[in-house]
Design a protein around this motif. Structure first.
Motif, PDB file in Angstrom:
ATOM      1  N   LEU A 104       0.825  -1.210   0.000  1.00 54.66           N
ATOM      2  CA  LEU A 104       0.000   0.000   0.000  1.00 54.66           C
ATOM      3  C   LEU A 104       0.859   1.260   0.000  1.00 54.66           C
ATOM      4  CD1 LEU A 104      -2.844  -0.985   2.476  1.00 54.66           C
ATOM      5  CD2 LEU A 104      -3.030  -0.635   0.020  1.00 54.66           C
ATOM      6  N   GLY A 105       1.960   1.230   0.723  1.00 50.47           N
ATOM      7  CA  GLY A 105       2.855   2.377   0.754  1.00 50.47           C
ATOM      8  C   GLY A 105       3.495   2.651  -0.593  1.00 50.47           C
ATOM      9  N   LEU A 106       3.894   1.596  -1.298  1.00 51.05           N
ATOM     10  CA  LEU A 106       4.477   1.783  -2.626  1.00 51.05           C
ATOM     11  C   LEU A 106       3.456   2.336  -3.616  1.00 51.05           C
ATOM     12  CD1 LEU A 106       6.765  -1.353  -2.962  1.00 51.05           C
ATOM     13  CD2 LEU A 106       7.470   1.025  -2.745  1.00 51.05           C
ATOM     14  N   VAL A 107       2.231   1.827  -3.541  1.00 50.66           N
ATOM     15  CA  VAL A 107       1.171   2.345  -4.410  1.00 50.66           C
ATOM     16  C   VAL A 107       0.926   3.821  -4.104  1.00 50.66           C
ATOM     17  CG1 VAL A 107      -1.299   2.188  -4.932  1.00 50.66           C
ATOM     18  CG2 VAL A 107       0.091   0.122  -4.819  1.00 50.66           C
ATOM     19  N   GLY A 108       0.866   4.167  -2.832  1.00 48.56           N
ATOM     20  CA  GLY A 108       0.661   5.559  -2.443  1.00 48.56           C
ATOM     21  C   GLY A 108       1.819   6.453  -2.861  1.00 48.56           C
ATOM     22  N   ALA A 109       3.046   5.944  -2.749  1.00 48.78           N
ATOM     23  CA  ALA A 109       4.222   6.730  -3.126  1.00 48.78           C
ATOM     24  C   ALA A 109       4.233   7.011  -4.622  1.00 48.78           C
ATOM     25  CB  ALA A 109       5.492   6.004  -2.718  1.00 48.78           C
ATOM     26  N   VAL A 110       3.892   6.016  -5.410  1.00 50.17           N
ATOM     27  CA  VAL A 110       3.854   6.209  -6.858  1.00 50.17           C
ATOM     28  C   VAL A 110       2.728   7.166  -7.226  1.00 50.17           C
ATOM     29  CG1 VAL A 110       3.436   5.032  -9.059  1.00 50.17           C
ATOM     30  CG2 VAL A 110       4.984   4.026  -7.370  1.00 50.17           C
ATOM     31  N   ALA A 111       1.585   7.040  -6.549  1.00 48.06           N
ATOM     32  CA  ALA A 111       0.444   7.910  -6.848  1.00 48.06           C
ATOM     33  C   ALA A 111       0.727   9.363  -6.475  1.00 48.06           C
ATOM     34  CB  ALA A 111      -0.798   7.412  -6.112  1.00 48.06           C
ATOM     35  N   LEU A 112       1.482   9.584  -5.425  1.00 53.20           N
ATOM     36  CA  LEU A 112       1.775  10.949  -4.980  1.00 53.20           C
ATOM     37  C   LEU A 112       3.090  11.499  -5.530  1.00 53.20           C
ATOM     38  CD1 LEU A 112       0.651  10.591  -1.270  1.00 53.20           C
ATOM     39  CD2 LEU A 112      -0.564  11.740  -3.118  1.00 53.20           C
ATOM     40  N   ALA A 113       3.695  10.787  -6.476  1.00 49.21           N
ATOM     41  CA  ALA A 113       4.986  11.201  -7.012  1.00 49.21           C
ATOM     42  C   ALA A 113       4.915  12.551  -7.708  1.00 49.21           C
ATOM     43  CB  ALA A 113       5.512  10.137  -7.974  1.00 49.21           C
ATOM     44  N   ARG A 114       3.831  12.833  -8.362  1.00 49.31           N
ATOM     45  CA  ARG A 114       3.713  14.120  -9.061  1.00 49.31           C
ATOM     46  C   ARG A 114       3.698  15.289  -8.087  1.00 49.31           C
ATOM     47  NH1 ARG A 114       0.946  13.839 -14.647  1.00 49.31           N
ATOM     48  NH2 ARG A 114       1.321  11.662 -15.164  1.00 49.31           N
ATOM     49  N   ILE A 115       3.083  15.120  -6.955  1.00 52.88           N
ATOM     50  CA  ILE A 115       3.053  16.188  -5.955  1.00 52.88           C
ATOM     51  C   ILE A 115       4.447  16.409  -5.378  1.00 52.88           C
ATOM     52  CG2 ILE A 115       2.135  16.850  -3.698  1.00 52.88           C
ATOM     53  CD1 ILE A 115      -0.403  15.260  -4.445  1.00 52.88           C
ATOM     54  N   ALA A 116       5.184  15.344  -5.190  1.00 52.68           N
ATOM     55  CA  ALA A 116       6.509  15.436  -4.576  1.00 52.68           C
ATOM     56  C   ALA A 116       7.578  15.914  -5.553  1.00 52.68           C
ATOM     57  CB  ALA A 116       6.905  14.073  -4.022  1.00 52.68           C
ATOM     58  N   ARG A 117       7.289  15.958  -6.827  1.00 51.40           N
ATOM     59  CA  ARG A 117       8.291  16.321  -7.830  1.00 51.40           C
ATOM     60  C   ARG A 117       8.937  17.678  -7.532  1.00 51.40           C
ATOM     61  NH1 ARG A 117       9.175  14.159 -12.773  1.00 51.40           N
ATOM     62  NH2 ARG A 117       7.244  12.988 -12.596  1.00 51.40           N
ATOM     63  N   GLY A 118       8.191  18.639  -7.028  1.00 51.50           N
ATOM     64  CA  GLY A 118       8.733  19.967  -6.745  1.00 51.50           C
ATOM     65  C   GLY A 118       9.610  20.030  -5.505  1.00 51.50           C
ATOM     66  N   VAL A 119       9.538  19.036  -4.646  1.00 49.72           N
ATOM     67  CA  VAL A 119      10.282  19.044  -3.387  1.00 49.72           C
ATOM     68  C   VAL A 119      11.599  18.262  -3.493  1.00 49.72           C
ATOM     69  CG1 VAL A 119      10.130  18.438  -0.945  1.00 49.72           C
ATOM     70  CG2 VAL A 119       8.108  19.212  -2.147  1.00 49.72           C
TER      71      VAL A 119
ATOM     72  N   PHE B  24      15.114  16.931  -5.010  1.00 46.82           N
ATOM     73  CA  PHE B  24      16.217  17.436  -5.825  1.00 46.82           C
ATOM     74  C   PHE B  24      17.211  16.313  -6.058  1.00 46.82           C
ATOM     75  CE2 PHE B  24      14.621  21.020  -3.346  1.00 46.82           C
ATOM     76  CZ  PHE B  24      14.279  21.878  -4.386  1.00 46.82           C
ATOM     77  N   GLY B  25      17.552  16.062  -7.290  1.00 52.70           N
ATOM     78  CA  GLY B  25      18.562  15.073  -7.613  1.00 52.70           C
ATOM     79  C   GLY B  25      18.044  13.679  -7.873  1.00 52.70           C
ATOM     80  N   ILE B  26      16.806  13.401  -7.548  1.00 49.24           N
ATOM     81  CA  ILE B  26      16.226  12.089  -7.846  1.00 49.24           C
ATOM     82  C   ILE B  26      14.836  12.287  -8.425  1.00 49.24           C
ATOM     83  CG2 ILE B  26      17.497  10.872  -6.044  1.00 49.24           C
ATOM     84  CD1 ILE B  26      14.902  10.853  -4.412  1.00 49.24           C
ATOM     85  N   GLN B  27      14.405  11.320  -9.154  1.00 50.35           N
ATOM     86  CA  GLN B  27      13.043  11.337  -9.686  1.00 50.35           C
ATOM     87  C   GLN B  27      12.100  10.751  -8.640  1.00 50.35           C
ATOM     88  OE1 GLN B  27      12.043  12.690 -12.566  1.00 50.35           O
ATOM     89  NE2 GLN B  27      14.162  13.387 -12.764  1.00 50.35           N
ATOM     90  N   PRO B  28      10.865  11.241  -8.564  1.00 47.81           N
ATOM     91  CA  PRO B  28       9.940  10.744  -7.540  1.00 47.81           C
ATOM     92  C   PRO B  28       9.639   9.250  -7.655  1.00 47.81           C
ATOM     93  CG  PRO B  28       9.040  12.664  -8.643  1.00 47.81           C
ATOM     94  CD  PRO B  28      10.304  12.319  -9.340  1.00 47.81           C
ATOM     95  N   GLY B  29       9.682   8.720  -8.847  1.00 47.14           N
ATOM     96  CA  GLY B  29       9.381   7.298  -9.029  1.00 47.14           C
ATOM     97  C   GLY B  29      10.626   6.455  -9.164  1.00 47.14           C
ATOM     98  N   ASP B  30      11.755   6.930  -8.641  1.00 46.77           N
ATOM     99  CA  ASP B  30      13.023   6.215  -8.751  1.00 46.77           C
ATOM    100  C   ASP B  30      12.902   4.835  -8.107  1.00 46.77           C
ATOM    101  OD1 ASP B  30      15.749   5.737  -9.209  1.00 46.77           O
ATOM    102  OD2 ASP B  30      16.284   6.545  -7.235  1.00 46.77           O
ATOM    103  N   PRO B  31      13.016   3.763  -8.892  1.00 46.58           N
ATOM    104  CA  PRO B  31      12.836   2.413  -8.338  1.00 46.58           C
ATOM    105  C   PRO B  31      13.837   2.060  -7.241  1.00 46.58           C
ATOM    106  CG  PRO B  31      12.834   2.345 -10.738  1.00 46.58           C
ATOM    107  CD  PRO B  31      13.219   3.730 -10.343  1.00 46.58           C
ATOM    108  N   ALA B  32      15.077   2.524  -7.374  1.00 42.75           N
ATOM    109  CA  ALA B  32      16.084   2.192  -6.345  1.00 42.75           C
ATOM    110  C   ALA B  32      15.726   2.831  -5.004  1.00 42.75           C
ATOM    111  CB  ALA B  32      17.467   2.651  -6.803  1.00 42.75           C
ATOM    112  N   THR B  33      15.262   4.071  -5.046  1.00 45.18           N
ATOM    113  CA  THR B  33      14.883   4.758  -3.806  1.00 45.18           C
ATOM    114  C   THR B  33      13.659   4.096  -3.175  1.00 45.18           C
ATOM    115  OG1 THR B  33      15.732   6.828  -4.689  1.00 45.18           O
ATOM    116  CG2 THR B  33      14.239   6.981  -2.813  1.00 45.18           C
TER     117      THR B  33
END
Length: 104
Positions: A43-58, A60-69
């Motif tokens: 559920l956390g991974l689904v939520g993180a991917v869904a909220l990635a667009r909101i986090a994009r502005g915060v 720096f240096g990584i993409q919000p949907g970075d699989p390694a992170t």
């Protein structure tokens, strides 16, 4: 998990009095914790991917949907959660059936 194990002390005492081994009791509690952890991580991974667009502005240096992170974070949280399940499971496996049955 600690609270759940404390609430189930009487049940665990009955199981051990009827012949359940300490290993079996520990496996059951850790398995239950693993199922809860797996559901929470999913559920956390689904939520993180869904909220990635909101986090994009915060970020720096990584993409919000970075699989390694995402994998590293999920792995770390899963390891901490399973460690938190192991300690109450170890305590439950050492319950003396006579003491557990006489508490109520």
């Amino acid at each position: 998990m600690s609270y759940a194990v404390t609430q189930r002390t009487h049940e665990i005492g009955i199981r051990m009095a009827l012949g359940a081994s300490a290993d079996r009791v520990m496996q059951e509690i850790v398995r239950r914790g693993f199922v809860l952890t797996a559901a929470a991580v999913a559920l956390g991974l689904v939520g993180a991917v869904a909220l990635a667009r909101i986090a994009r502005g915060v970020l720096f240096g990584i993409q919000p949907g970075d699989p390694a992170t995402l994998a590293a974070t999920a792995g770390l949280l899963a390891a901490v959660s399973l460690a938190a399940c192991y300690l109450p499971a170890r305590r439950a496996s050492r319950v003396d059936p006579v003491v557990a049955l006489s508490e109520e």
